[in-house]
Design an enzyme around this catalytic site. Structure first.
Site, short mmCIF file in Angstrom:
data_model
loop_
_atom_site.label_atom_id
_atom_site.label_comp_id
_atom_site.label_asym_id
_atom_site.label_seq_id
_atom_site.Cartn_x
_atom_site.Cartn_y
_atom_site.Cartn_z
N SER A 181 56.16 54.07 9.73
CA SER A 181 56.02 53.68 11.13
C SER A 181 56.61 54.78 12.01
CB SER A 181 56.80 52.39 11.36
OG SER A 181 57.02 52.19 12.74
N TYR A 207 64.21 47.87 9.92
CA TYR A 207 62.81 48.27 9.75
C TYR A 207 62.69 49.79 9.85
CZ TYR A 207 57.83 48.64 11.12
OH TYR A 207 56.51 48.98 11.21
N LYS A 211 61.72 52.56 6.99
CA LYS A 211 60.51 53.37 7.19
C LYS A 211 60.88 54.85 7.15
CE LYS A 211 57.50 50.08 7.62
NZ LYS A 211 56.33 49.96 6.74
N THR A 242 48.14 43.61 15.63
CA THR A 242 48.02 42.87 14.37
C THR A 242 48.82 41.57 14.49
OG1 THR A 242 50.00 43.90 13.49
CG2 THR A 242 47.91 45.03 13.04
N1 NAP Z 1 50.80 47.22 13.59
C1 NAP Z 1 51.44 48.31 13.94
O1 NAP Z 1 51.38 48.76 15.11
C2 NAP Z 1 52.28 49.06 12.94
C3 NAP Z 1 52.97 50.20 13.40
C4 NAP Z 1 53.71 50.92 12.49
C5 NAP Z 1 53.73 50.56 11.16
N2 NAP Z 1 53.08 49.44 10.75
C6 NAP Z 1 53.16 49.08 9.33
O2 NAP Z 1 51.89 48.72 8.83
C7 NAP Z 1 52.02 47.74 7.79
C8 NAP Z 1 51.15 46.55 8.13
O3 NAP Z 1 51.58 46.06 9.38
P1 NAP Z 1 50.79 44.95 10.22
O4 NAP Z 1 51.07 45.26 11.64
O5 NAP Z 1 49.43 44.80 9.70
O6 NAP Z 1 51.70 43.67 9.82
P2 NAP Z 1 51.32 42.13 9.50
O7 NAP Z 1 50.20 41.68 10.31
O8 NAP Z 1 52.62 41.42 9.62
O9 NAP Z 1 50.91 42.21 7.97
C9 NAP Z 1 51.91 42.48 7.02
C10 NAP Z 1 51.36 42.21 5.66
O10 NAP Z 1 52.40 42.50 4.71
C11 NAP Z 1 52.48 41.37 3.85
N3 NAP Z 1 53.82 41.27 3.26
C12 NAP Z 1 55.01 41.18 3.88
N4 NAP Z 1 56.01 41.08 2.99
C13 NAP Z 1 55.41 41.10 1.76
C14 NAP Z 1 55.88 41.04 0.44
N5 NAP Z 1 57.19 40.88 0.18
N6 NAP Z 1 55.01 41.11 -0.58
C15 NAP Z 1 53.68 41.25 -0.32
N7 NAP Z 1 53.17 41.30 0.90
C16 NAP Z 1 54.03 41.23 1.94
C17 NAP Z 1 52.13 40.18 4.71
O11 NAP Z 1 51.80 39.10 3.88
P3 NAP Z 1 51.96 37.55 4.38
O12 NAP Z 1 50.70 37.25 5.14
O13 NAP Z 1 52.10 36.81 3.10
O14 NAP Z 1 53.18 37.51 5.23
C18 NAP Z 1 50.95 40.76 5.46
O15 NAP Z 1 49.80 40.73 4.67
C19 NAP Z 1 53.49 47.41 7.70
O16 NAP Z 1 54.09 48.15 6.67
C20 NAP Z 1 54.03 47.86 9.06
O17 NAP Z 1 55.38 48.20 9.00
C21 NAP Z 1 52.34 48.67 11.61
#
Ligand code: NAP
Length: 324
Positions: A181, A207, A211, A242
Site C-alpha cells: 500500500s 497496517y 505493508k 472497495t
Molecule cells: N483499496 C485500496 O485503495 C487499497 C490501497 C492500498 C492497498 N490495498 C491493499 O489491497 C488488498 C485488497 O484490498 P481491498 O481494498 O480489496 O480490501 P477488502 O475489500 O477489504 O478485501 C480484502 C480481502 O482480503 C480478505 N482477507 C482478509 N483477511 C484475510 C485472511 N486472514 N485470510 C484470507 N483472506 C483474508 C478478505 O476476505 P473476507 O471477505 O473474508 O474478509 C477480502 O477478500 C489489501 O491487501 C489492501 O491492503 C488496497
C-alpha cells in the site's frame, strides 16, 4: 516522439510525488494513455494462478483480470460461500476455469495444511498473488499469538510461498506478487516492536508498518527463491473504491469518493506483473506498471542490519527452515 510523449515520464514522476492526483483515477488515466504494452489475448492460457482474498474488492478484480487472460484461477478465500458467488460472476464473464479454495492466511497452521493439501492436487503454480489484507479497528492476535496485520500481510504470505515453492519451481516463469500500500511510505520498519505491543494501537499504523515490511522483504524473498527462478514483486494499487475502504476508511472515502479508482484500475498492475513478458526484474516495487522508489520521507529508512533483524524475527516466527 511527440512532446507529450517525451514529457510523459516527468509527468508520471510528478504524479507520484504529489500523491493525491497520482493515487486516484486521475493518475491511472493519465498513465494508462501512455501504455504501449497491452497484454495479448490469452496471455495466461495454460497458466495456473492463485489469488488470496479474492472474493471481493481488488482480489476479485485481479482474479477476473487473470481469468480474462485465460488463466486457471484458484480463488483463495476465508468464506467458501462468498468465494463461490465471486467465482460464478467471474466465470459468467470470462468462461475461464475458476476454482474456490479456502484458507485463512493469518493462521499459520491453516496455511501449512492448505499448502500441503494443494500440493497433492495441483502439480504446478505459475503465479501467486498475496492480496488478502485488513485494516483493523483494534489490536487483535491470531491463535499463534501474532498481531493480526503482521500475520495477514507478512507471516502468512512468507509461509504460504515457502510451502508452495516446489509447485512454483515447476513453472518455467514463476512469479509472486505482494499487494502492499502507498500507506507504507509513512512508516519505517518496526524493528523494536514487530507485534505492536508498545504504545497505543492504531490500526492504520499497524497496517502501514506491515505493508512497509512487505516492500522491505521483497528483495530478501527474491534472493531466497532465486535458485528456483521464482521472481518476487511488491506493488501498491493507488486508492481504489472497495468494500474494505468503505468499511475501514469511511471518512477517507467520503472525501475522495469520485476520485477513487475502480477495483479494476487498482488491480491493473497486479495483472500486468503476472502476465507481462519478459518478466520484470525480481525483487522490485511497482505502481502503475513502473518501478517506484521505496522511500519519500528520510525518517522511514532503516539500516540493512535492522531489516535483516526483522526478517530473522519473521522467518523464525513461521519456522522457515523447519521441515514438517
Ligand atoms: N483499496 C485500496 O485503495 C487499497 C490501497 C492500498 C492497498 N490495498 C491493499 O489491497 C488488498 C485488497 O484490498 P481491498 O481494498 O480489496 O480490501 P477488502 O475489500 O477489504 O478485501 C480484502 C480481502 O482480503 C480478505 N482477507 C482478509 N483477511 C484475510 C485472511 N486472514 N485470510 C484470507 N483472506 C483474508 C478478505 O476476505 P473476507 O471477505 O473474508 O474478509 C477480502 O477478500 C489489501 O491487501 C489492501 O491492503 C488496497
Amino acid at each position: 516522439m511527440s512532446v507529450f510523449g517525451r514529457l510523459r515520464p516527468l509527468l508520471d514522476t510528478a504524479l507520484d510525488r504529489t500523491v493525491v492526483p497520482g493515487y486516484t483515477r486521475i493518475g491511472y488515466r493519465l498513465r494508462q494513455s501512455g501504455w504501449a504494452d497491452d497484454l495479448p489475448q490469452g496471455a495466461l492460457r495454460g497458466r495456473t494462478v492463485l489469488v488470496t482474498g479474492a472474493n471481493r474488492g481488488l482480489g476479485k478484480a485481479i482474479a477476473a483480470g487473470l481469468a480474462g487472460l485465460d488463466a486457471t484461477v484458484l480463488l483463495t478465500v476465508r468464506d467458501r460461500e462468498s468465494g463461490e458467488r465471486a467465482r460464478d460472476e467471474i466465470v459468467a464473464e470470462s468462461g475461464a476455469d475458476v476454482r474456490v479454495a479456502v484458507c485463512d492466511v493469518s493462521d499459520l497452521g491453516t496455511v501449512r495444511a492448505f499448502a500441503a493439501e494443494l500440493r497433492t492436487r495441483v502439480p504446478r503454480l505459475d503465479v501467486l498473488i498475496h492480496n488478502a489484507g485488513l485494516l483493523p479497528a483494534t489490536r487483535d492476535e491470531t491463535a499463534d499469538g501474532h498481531e493480526i496485520t503482521l500475520a495477514t500481510h507478512v507471516l502468512g504470505p512468507i509461509l504460504l510461498t515457502e510451502r508452495l515453492s516446489s509447485m512454483l519451481a515447476a513453472s518455467d516463469d514463476p512469479r509472486v506478487i505482494l499487494m502492499s500500500s502507498g500507506g507504507m511510505y509513512t512508516q519505517s520498519l518496526p524493528v523494536e516492536d514487530p507485534e505492536y505491543r508498545v504504545g497505543s494501537y492504531r490500526g492504520a499504523v499497524a497496517y502501514a508498518r506491515t505493508k512497509r515490511m512487505q516492500v522491505a522483504f521483497t528483495p530478501i524473498l527474491a534472493r531466497r527463491w532465486a535458485d528456483r527462478h521464482i521472481r518476487v514483486y511488491s506493488m501498491h494499487p493507488g486508492w481504489a473504491d472497495t468494500p474494505g475502504v468503505a468499511s475501514s476508511l469511511p471518512g477517507f472515502r467520503a472525501v475522495t469518493g469520485p476520485l477513487l479508482r475502480t477495483p479494476e484500475e487498482g488491480a491493473d498492475t497486479a495483472v500486468w506483473l503476472a502476465a507481462t513478458k519478459p518478466a520484470p526484474p525480481t525483487g522490485t516495487f511497482w505502481h502503475d506498471r513502473r518501478p517506484r522508489p521505496e522511500h519519500y520521507l528520510p525518517w522511514t529508512r532503516s539500516s540493512d542490519v535492522d531489516r535483516d533483524l526483522l526478517w530473522r524475527y519473521c522467518a523464525t516466527a513461521v519456522g522457515l527452515d523447519r521441515v514438517d
